[in-house]
Write a protein that holds these residues in place. Structure first.
Motif, PDB file in Angstrom:
ATOM      1  N   PHE A  99       0.847  -1.200   0.000  1.00  0.00           N
ATOM      2  CA  PHE A  99       0.000   0.000   0.000  1.00  0.00           C
ATOM      3  C   PHE A  99       0.887   1.257   0.000  1.00  0.00           C
ATOM      4  N   ASP A 101       4.084   1.445  -1.098  1.00  0.00           N
ATOM      5  CA  ASP A 101       4.827   1.515  -2.366  1.00  0.00           C
ATOM      6  C   ASP A 101       3.937   1.972  -3.523  1.00  0.00           C
ATOM      7  N   HIS A 103       1.089   3.958  -3.348  1.00  0.00           N
ATOM      8  CA  HIS A 103       0.242   5.132  -3.065  1.00  0.00           C
ATOM      9  C   HIS A 103      -1.239   4.723  -3.036  1.00  0.00           C
ATOM     10  N   LEU A 105      -3.277   4.905  -0.540  1.00  0.00           N
ATOM     11  CA  LEU A 105      -4.103   5.596   0.455  1.00  0.00           C
ATOM     12  C   LEU A 105      -3.878   7.089   0.337  1.00  0.00           C
ATOM     13  N   THR A 145      -9.110   7.603  -3.358  1.00  0.00           N
ATOM     14  CA  THR A 145      -8.093   7.069  -4.284  1.00  0.00           C
ATOM     15  C   THR A 145      -8.623   6.677  -5.646  1.00  0.00           C
ATOM     16  N   GLY A 146      -9.926   6.425  -5.765  1.00  0.00           N
ATOM     17  CA  GLY A 146     -10.415   5.878  -7.026  1.00  0.00           C
ATOM     18  C   GLY A 146      -9.992   4.435  -7.228  1.00  0.00           C
ATOM     19  N   TYR A 147      -9.553   3.779  -6.154  1.00  0.00           N
ATOM     20  CA  TYR A 147      -9.339   2.320  -6.066  1.00  0.00           C
ATOM     21  C   TYR A 147      -8.166   1.758  -6.868  1.00  0.00           C
ATOM     22  N   ALA A 148      -7.752   2.395  -7.967  1.00  0.00           N
ATOM     23  CA  ALA A 148      -6.791   1.746  -8.868  1.00  0.00           C
ATOM     24  C   ALA A 148      -5.516   1.335  -8.137  1.00  0.00           C
ATOM     25  N   ASN A 149      -4.996   2.231  -7.308  1.00  0.00           N
ATOM     26  CA  ASN A 149      -3.740   1.905  -6.622  1.00  0.00           C
ATOM     27  C   ASN A 149      -3.931   0.874  -5.518  1.00  0.00           C
ATOM     28  N   VAL A 151      -6.031  -1.669  -5.836  1.00  0.00           N
ATOM     29  CA  VAL A 151      -6.051  -2.924  -6.605  1.00  0.00           C
ATOM     30  C   VAL A 151      -4.625  -3.324  -6.980  1.00  0.00           C
ATOM     31  N   LYS A 152      -3.845  -2.333  -7.442  1.00  0.00           N
ATOM     32  CA  LYS A 152      -2.443  -2.600  -7.800  1.00  0.00           C
ATOM     33  C   LYS A 152      -1.652  -3.128  -6.606  1.00  0.00           C
TER      34      LYS A 152
ATOM     35  N   ARG B  17       7.853   8.353  -2.145  1.00  0.00           N
ATOM     36  CA  ARG B  17       6.728   7.757  -1.411  1.00  0.00           C
ATOM     37  C   ARG B  17       6.274   8.700  -0.307  1.00  0.00           C
ATOM     38  N   GLN B 683      -6.820  10.287 -10.318  1.00  0.00           N
ATOM     39  CA  GLN B 683      -7.588   9.042 -10.267  1.00  0.00           C
ATOM     40  C   GLN B 683      -8.751   9.174  -9.270  1.00  0.00           C
ATOM     41  N   ALA B 687     -12.869   9.369  -9.971  1.00  0.00           N
ATOM     42  CA  ALA B 687     -13.824   8.452  -9.324  1.00  0.00           C
ATOM     43  C   ALA B 687     -15.016   9.234  -8.775  1.00  0.00           C
TER      44      ALA B 687
END
Lengths: 163, 792
Positions: A99, A101, A103, A105, A145-149, A151-152, B17, B683, B687
């Motif tokens: 999480f 690495d 991004h 959150l 976040t729009g979830y994409a990261n 999921v990644k 990060r 992103q 959303a």
């Protein structure tokens, strides 16, 4: 209207993150409130208190559950894991590291619930497809976040475990 | 490639990060409900079940007799002790604006379902809610004003009797000769559309903890807020309490998106009770309260026309935006802001010689409207981009081509728009072209044709915008709003050469602990790990405006740059005396004082810091001791970000279901501080914009009853609904800001309604449906298809 009293108490024993607790609680006390305010484990968050947003997700006897939909007395005798029990000391669990690495959150409020849902998902399906991850996490809401990261991040851990 | 976090080097632009993540991931973050003060009491509010009713009586006897109940207060009990929330604009600048009182507890009347009528203070939240349920409020229901059409009727019931009608504000402007433009046009297209009422919906609901400490005579309010100093000033105002005895702390904030940029009645009541009782009190709202009683947004009815030449050149635009602002006015900004913002954004990135608009803000018996990510822009952009597609269709032009022909060109910057904004730099045509390239536009058009032949309906929709970011104090003043647009920062170096930055912005997910540290690290030549950002404590940080309006990177970053410059100049001056090298031949880099010409290290920064702060006797006599500096930064009159969004959708003509196949954004926020963070903001914003376009709808029935009080009824996008956004970047730095930063926070949410509505219209072109309302729910889309099929 007559005054109402809710004074029934019950003693419960639970194991949370490997520690034994014995506490007397009102029978109507929510498990989430017990964890947060009685045990002081505030990493578990409450986003809706009606079982939809998933922020309060914890692991109870190897199953992910919504701690806002359970009473503390229902956890009597159970083994619970919250976010505080995920890392090995300061060494992050691979999901926590991933999480970070990726991004995955922003405000962080939903993160605890996502991590616990992801733990449960990977326990049951160590090699999920992207679609399976999206479905597995669809009971957790995130507004930043729009979830994409997210999921990644879960995908990266699943791929690590395969190599 | 990730830059080393322990190293030095150029941090602005580096993909580092996030600094804030480990504490969150390890469960150590602290949101307001995580704060359990000793002997704390809990609050529960009694809320109106009626949209519009007179309060006849309140019987709290049963509640007061409940075990654990400390106090029950009604509106009558606090009248005079807590002033109502009342938004006042400068009358000369806003002559049509009508102010109203928002009582923190309803006085004689309730004006929306969810309005607070009484508060219970009890030992814990369980006891407080039990008692709240026992309070008997007798209401005399009044006819509710449930929509704008009804509100504007001659015999409408009045939300605020003293107004004489239900209009909060009417703004009108005409620039250029609009009538002539429409007379001379080869083609005129018009659109009427409506947008659904929806809301920010942060995952953490609103809440605060308040406590009064007699030992320091201090009233402290920990609040889940985006605007700590604004909160402090306005708590002081409404409680008539000396501001220098109030401390506001914003801990970790679980999202805000505009909603938490206000003072709420519940916060004022909490602060009052902490002082009155001498006990800590906690108010944490539940989700139903957040859905029904916080703030809604963006319900407008729009009528707009576009006049163009045969070749697509824009001659004129006119628009009328009517906003349903609900019962009161968001405090302290004012709910009439949104409709004007939507209307004035119509021309967007397109060169427009004549423009007129009217923006009408109308009160109804619903939850008050407040700022939500992008404020009026998503509606203005939706309207304009629909008009562009309609004009392209009518003229037989490609939708991309008509946009390219009208956009401000790179060589035309600085370009002054029809509303007088100076667009300093940008990449309007370039961002559109790049987005088309990422999509593979021609190939997609061919695929669309093939799919249609198979009875599948694909659509491509474009949405372009120009966003004025980081509004300045002067911009607010011109509208009559008494608000600052500046920001403040203090930069301190300690004896070990490490840096503490205190800044008035407040991150609620925007990554300031990382991005603002990147700015400071570059300015002072220290490693990122040697910078700590502190926000959110009014006793620590200088007076600032908080975080909203894509402002924090510009204004927080600007204030940090200016304060760092002051500190750096002093350090170099002192170092010059010590090294006997002229100060303009010195620089701070990689933790060292270096000779600029050949980067020879002359002295570690930490040695200089130690000598200035500890061995102060060696300081030159004309040099003040200390290593800190404060700056207040007023942003330029305008900074402008731009972007192009493209949605590729498939519409199921049997169910009305819209599926997003691809979503592309090419953004230009000027200089990027951290690409990872910018991508994350895009992103996440997209959303939310998808929610606006497809799902989110806060619904009322004809009696003003609120129907969407749970997250089963009010739907936001889940992990299944949001595709991976394909993001491209163009950097057109602002010539007016430190580092060329422009701001990015709101951008992602601005164009999805436009891009998705256009894509759905494009997909359903064979049915000739009129896409004139959002959200594009399956029910609505299927209704359009069936309507056309029935007509055919």
């Amino acid at each position: 209207m007559a005054a109402t009293q809710f004074t029934e108490y019950q003693t419960i024993r639970v194991r949370v993150n490997g520690h034994e607790y014995e506490r007397e609680v009102p029978v109507r006390r929510l498990l989430a409130d017990f964890i947060r305010h009685d045990l002081g484990l505030t990493a578990t968050h409450l986003g809706c208190e009606h079982g939809v947003c998933g922020a309060c997700t914890i692991i109870m006897d190897d199953e992910s559950v919504r701690s806002c939909l359970l009473f503390a007395v229902q956890a009597d005798g159970a083994e619970l894991q919250t976010l505080e029990g995920l890392a090995d000391g300061d060494k992050m669990h691979p999901l926590q590291q991933s999480f970070w690495d990726n991004h995955a959150l922003q405000c962080g409020f939903c993160t605890s619930g996502f991590l616990m849902s992801a733990v449960d998902l990977l326990n049951k399906n160590p090699r999920p497809s992207e679609e399976e991850i999206r479905h597995g996490l669809s009971g957790n809401l995130c507004r930043c976040t729009g979830y994409a990261n997210i999921v990644k991040a879960v995908q990266a851990v699943a791929e690590q475990s395969q190599s | 490639m990730e830059a080393s976090q322990g190293g030095t080097g150029k941090m602005v632009g580096a993909q580092v990060r996030r600094v804030e993540d480990p504490r969150v991931l390890l469960g150590k973050s602290q949101y307001v409900d995580d704060l359990d003060l000793p002997n704390s009491l809990a609050l529960a509010f009694v809320r109106s079940p009626y949209a519009h009713a007179r309060i006849v009586s309140i019987d709290a006897a049963a509640a007061q007799n409940q075990p654990g109940v400390r106090l029950v207060l009604t509106g009558a009990d606090i009248a005079g002790a807590i002033k109502p929330l009342r938004v006042e604009y400068e009358p000369a600048k806003a002559p049509t604006h009508k102010p109203c009182d928002w009582p923190v507890l309803a006085q004689d009347k309730v004006r929306f379902v969810g309005e607070a009528a009484a508060v219970v203070v009890a030992a814990d939240r369980y006891a407080a809610e039990d008692a709240a349920g026992l309070i008997d409020v007798e209401y005399e229901p009044l006819e509710p004003v449930s929509d704008v059409e009804q509100a504007l009727a001659a015999d409408a019931p009045l939300v605020h009797e003293e107004w004489g009608d239900n209009v909060m504000q009417t703004l009108q402007a005409e620039i250029g000769d609009v009538a002539k433009a429409f007379q001379e046009a080869d083609c005129v297209v018009s659109e009427r559309l409506t947008t659904g009422r929806h809301m920010a919906l942060p995952m953490e609901t609103r809440g605060c903890v308040a406590s009064f400490e007699p030992a320091t005579d201090t009233l402290t309010v920990w609040s889940s807020t985006q605007v700590p100093h604004v909160l402090r000033s306005h708590i002081a105002l409404v409680l008539d309490f000396p501001e220098h005895h109030i401390r506001v702390v914003a801990p970790d904030v679980g999202g805000g998106f505009g909603q938490k940029g206000h003072l709420f009645p519940e916060e004022a009541v909490s602060a009052y009770l902490a002082h009155r009782l001498g006990r800590a009190v906690k108010w944490i709202e539940d989700r139903r309260e957040n859905l029904s009683a916080s703030l809604h947004a963006k319900q407008q009815a729009v009528q707009a026309e576009l006049a163009v030449r045969q070749d697509g050149t824009i001659l004129g635009i006119r628009g009328r935006f009517v906003g349903d602002v609900g019962a009161y006015s968001e405090y302290p900004w004012g709910s009439a802001f949104e409709a004007g913002h939507a209307a004035s954004s119509l021309p967007g990135p397109y060169k427009t010689p004549a423009f007129s608009f009217e923006a009408v803000s109308v009160a109804t018996n619903k939850t008050t409207i407040g700022v939500y990510r992008g404020v009026g822009l998503p509606i203005g952009v939706l309207t304009m981009e629909r008009l562009m597609d309609l004009a392209a269709h009518k003229l037989g032009l490609d939708p991309a081509e008509i946009r390219l022909r009208n956009m401000i060109r790179k060589e035309e910057h600085p370009y002054t728009t029809i509303i007088g904004a100076e667009v300093e730099s940008g990449s309007h045509r370039e961002s559109l072209q790049k987005a088309l390239d990422i999509l593979g536009y021609q190939e997609c058009r061919a695929e669309q044709q093939r799919a249609r032949a198979q009875g599948r309906y694909l659509g491509i929709g474009i949405g372009c915008y120009l966003e004025g970011t980081a509004p300045s104090s002067a911009a607010f003043a011109s509208m009559g709003l008494n608000l600052g647009g500046y920001e403040s920062a203090t930069v301190r170096m300690d004896v070990a050469g490490k840096v503490t930055v205190l800044v008035g912005t407040h991150s609620h997910g925007q990554s300031h602990e990382t991005t603002l540290a990147q700015v400071a690290a570059d300015e002072l030549g220290v490693p990122l790990a040697d910078v700590k950002i502190i926000e959110g404590d009014t006793n620590a940080v200088p007076y600032g405006m908080g975080t909203w309006g894509s402002r924090s990177a510009v204004t927080g970053g600007g204030a940090i740059s200016r304060a760092s410059e002051k500190l750096r100049n002093k350090m170099l001056r002192i170092a010059s005396r010590m090294t006997e090298v002229p100060d303009d031949d010195l620089e701070l880099a990689e933790g060292m004082i270096r000779r600029r010409a050949d980067t020879t290290p002359l002295m570690p920064i930490k040695e200089l810091a130690h000598r200035v702060l500890v061995q102060a006797g060696s300081l030159p006599r004309d040099e003040e001791p200390g290593l800190d500096a404060t700056a207040h930064y007023e942003p330029p009159p305008s900074t402008h970000a731009n972007a192009t969004h493209i949605a590729l959708v498939e519409v199921d003509s049997d169910t009305g279901q819209v599926t997003l196949l691809r979503y592309i954004v090419v953004e230009d926020c000027g200089t990027i501080i951290n690409p990872t963070v910018v991508d994350g903001q895009i992103q996440g914003g997209v959303a939310q914009g998808i929610g606006t376009a497809l799902y989110e709808h806060a619904l009322y029935d004809e009696n003003g009853q609120f129907l969407t009080g749970t997250l089963m009824d009010y739907l936001i996008p889940t992990a299944i609904d949001v595709p991976q956004v394909e993001i491209g970047h163009i950097e057109s730095p602002s010539p007016h800001t430190p580092h060329g930063i422009k701001g990015v926070g709101e951008g992602g949410a601005i164009a999805p309604p436009a891009a998705i509505a256009n894509a759905v219209a494009d997909a359903l072109a064979p049915f000739e449906v009129r896409v004139d309302a959002i959200p594009l729910t399956p029910e609505r889309v299927l209704g359009w298809i069936e309507q056309r099929q029935a007509a055919a």
